[in-house]
Design an enzyme around this catalytic site. Structure first.
Site, mmCIF file in Angstrom:
data_model
loop_
_atom_site.group_PDB
_atom_site.id
_atom_site.type_symbol
_atom_site.label_atom_id
_atom_site.label_comp_id
_atom_site.label_asym_id
_atom_site.label_seq_id
_atom_site.Cartn_x
_atom_site.Cartn_y
_atom_site.Cartn_z
ATOM 1 N N HIS A 7 0.841 -1.188 0.000
ATOM 2 C CA HIS A 7 0.000 0.000 0.000
ATOM 3 C C HIS A 7 0.878 1.240 0.000
ATOM 4 O O HIS A 7 2.084 1.167 0.254
ATOM 5 C CB HIS A 7 -0.903 0.034 1.244
ATOM 6 C CG HIS A 7 -0.139 0.215 2.514
ATOM 7 N ND1 HIS A 7 0.641 -0.784 3.079
ATOM 8 C CD2 HIS A 7 -0.002 1.295 3.337
ATOM 9 C CE1 HIS A 7 1.212 -0.338 4.181
ATOM 10 N NE2 HIS A 7 0.834 0.922 4.363
ATOM 11 N N ASP A 18 0.719 5.242 1.847
ATOM 12 C CA ASP A 18 0.005 5.947 2.910
ATOM 13 C C ASP A 18 -0.776 7.108 2.303
ATOM 14 O O ASP A 18 -0.314 7.767 1.365
ATOM 15 C CB ASP A 18 0.979 6.466 3.962
ATOM 16 C CG ASP A 18 1.573 5.333 4.806
ATOM 17 O OD1 ASP A 18 1.115 4.186 4.649
ATOM 18 O OD2 ASP A 18 2.499 5.595 5.596
ATOM 19 N N HIS A 75 4.775 0.160 -0.023
ATOM 20 C CA HIS A 75 5.542 -0.623 0.950
ATOM 21 C C HIS A 75 4.646 -1.691 1.560
ATOM 22 O O HIS A 75 3.420 -1.670 1.398
ATOM 23 C CB HIS A 75 6.141 0.277 2.033
ATOM 24 C CG HIS A 75 5.150 1.176 2.719
ATOM 25 N ND1 HIS A 75 4.621 2.296 2.125
ATOM 26 C CD2 HIS A 75 4.596 1.129 3.961
ATOM 27 C CE1 HIS A 75 3.791 2.903 2.956
ATOM 28 N NE2 HIS A 75 3.741 2.199 4.078
ATOM 29 N N ARG A 96 6.103 -9.058 15.632
ATOM 30 C CA ARG A 96 6.687 -7.756 15.340
ATOM 31 C C ARG A 96 5.759 -6.667 15.843
ATOM 32 O O ARG A 96 4.541 -6.799 15.791
ATOM 33 C CB ARG A 96 6.900 -7.600 13.830
ATOM 34 C CG ARG A 96 7.476 -6.255 13.373
ATOM 35 C CD ARG A 96 7.608 -6.232 11.856
ATOM 36 N NE ARG A 96 8.249 -5.032 11.358
ATOM 37 C CZ ARG A 96 7.605 -3.927 10.972
ATOM 38 N NH1 ARG A 96 6.269 -3.891 11.041
ATOM 39 N NH2 ARG A 96 8.263 -2.879 10.523
#
Length: 331
Positions: free
Chosen positions: A210, A212, A266, A276
């Site tokens: 995607h 941002d 990204h 994570r």
């Protein structure tokens, strides 16, 4: 009680239908890269040449990479440690409690997991998150957890506005008034992310590819790794750097800058062993804010942030993924 959301059971049909030995879009993610590292202590130097050099490095990194790392950014290591511990404790709560109860006095809908609109595994995100609007923590708050989030949000906000002011000056907004007027505590938000271990790492992303939708994002990530970005049509792994924060350009800055700054696609790859954690601060304007290119001819037509968000919503519902700026190209 189980703390992780029931991702495997919820999306088992997708996995059964789309399981492959290796995720096809990850075959070329073989290189590790070090993002540009910018020492922000130079911005407060008495040497004007160092100050200007630092500003030029920020503009160049935003233009070339769309991503860069900053050190000596003014957010204390102790505050980051406090935020990390809070985040771990928060996501360790039972899933049913996170889904149904008001944690941190947030409505249950502030908690999300998976990808409800996913129609195939490439759209599925193996993660859970808390979306925290800054206006929900801007007043008098009680409790140590909310105080930590408040302090972290303020610190990340200062950093985001500083970076945006430098980048905006290159577009003619010399005093940062456009960002300061339109991006306030009423419009920006913090997101706490958790990526549980995934037993199907070749079939799901931690976070699907995607861009941002904001002006820019400030990201803290732990040392597990997994962040990848698209550089010259190749996916590359971003090597975590202790103590650094990541700044990445969003769609609105790309539109405002007439493609001078790059909003780069990204993703986060899933990990079969390690969980994570990351924290992201999103510098967003009000929905009625007008976005238009700073110079002519404009690459994108004028649009409001609300119009942009509505188009994304419609595209996701129709296609399962965000289309983004290509919908707003000037005729």
């Amino acid at each position: 009680m189980e703390s992780n959301p029931p991702l495997l059971t919820t999306y088992k049909t997708l996995f059964a239908k789309y399981r492959r030995p290796v995720h096809p879009s990850r075959i070329d993610a073989i290189e590790e890269c070090d993002l540009p590292i910018i020492d922000l202590s130079n911005l407060t130097s008495n040497n004007i040449n160092l100050v200007e050099k630092c500003k030029k490095e920020i503009v160049l990194a935003a233009s070339d990479w769309g991503f860069f790392q900053v050190i000596n950014h003014g957010i204390s290591h102790d505050l980051i440690l406090q935020l990390t511990k809070l985040q771990v404790d928060l996501f360790r709560e039972p899933f049913e409690k996170k889904k149904q109860e008001k944690l941190l006095e947030l409505a249950p809908e502030n908690y999300c997991w998976g990808t409800p609109t996913a129609t195939n595994v490439e759209q599925l995100s193996w993660s859970e998150a808390y979306h925290i609007p800054l206006n929900s923590i801007s007043g008098s708050v009680g409790g140590s957890m909310r105080k930590i989030i408040q302090n972290a949000s303020r610190a990340m906000s200062r950093l985001a506005h500083e970076m945006a002011s430098i980048l905006g000056a290159e577009l003619g907004d010399m005093n940062g008034s456009y960002i300061n007027q339109n991006c306030t505590s009423n419009t920006c938000y913090l997101r706490l992310n958790h990526y549980p271990p995934c037993p199907e790492p070749s079939g799901a992303f931690g976070l699907a590819p995607h861009t941002d939708s904001d002006f820019l994002t400030v990201l803290y990530q732990d040392q597990v790794g997994g962040l990848q970005l698209l550089k010259e049509e190749r996916w590359v792994n971003v090597r975590p750097k202790p103590g650094a924060l990541i700044i990445n350009i969003g769609d609105l800055f790309q539109a405002w800058s007439n493609n001078l700054y790059k909003s780069v696609k990204h993703r986060v790859v899933a990990n079969s062993i390690c969980e994570r954690f990351s924290v992201a601060y999103f510098l967003c304007p009000s929905y009625d804010t007008t976005i238009q290119g700073y110079s002519d001819p404009a690459i994108y037509r004028r649009f409001s942030f609300g119009e942009y968000k509505q188009q994304i919503k419609e595209d996701v519902q129709l296609t399962g993924h965000k289309v983004g700026l290509s919908r707003f190209l000037a005729l």
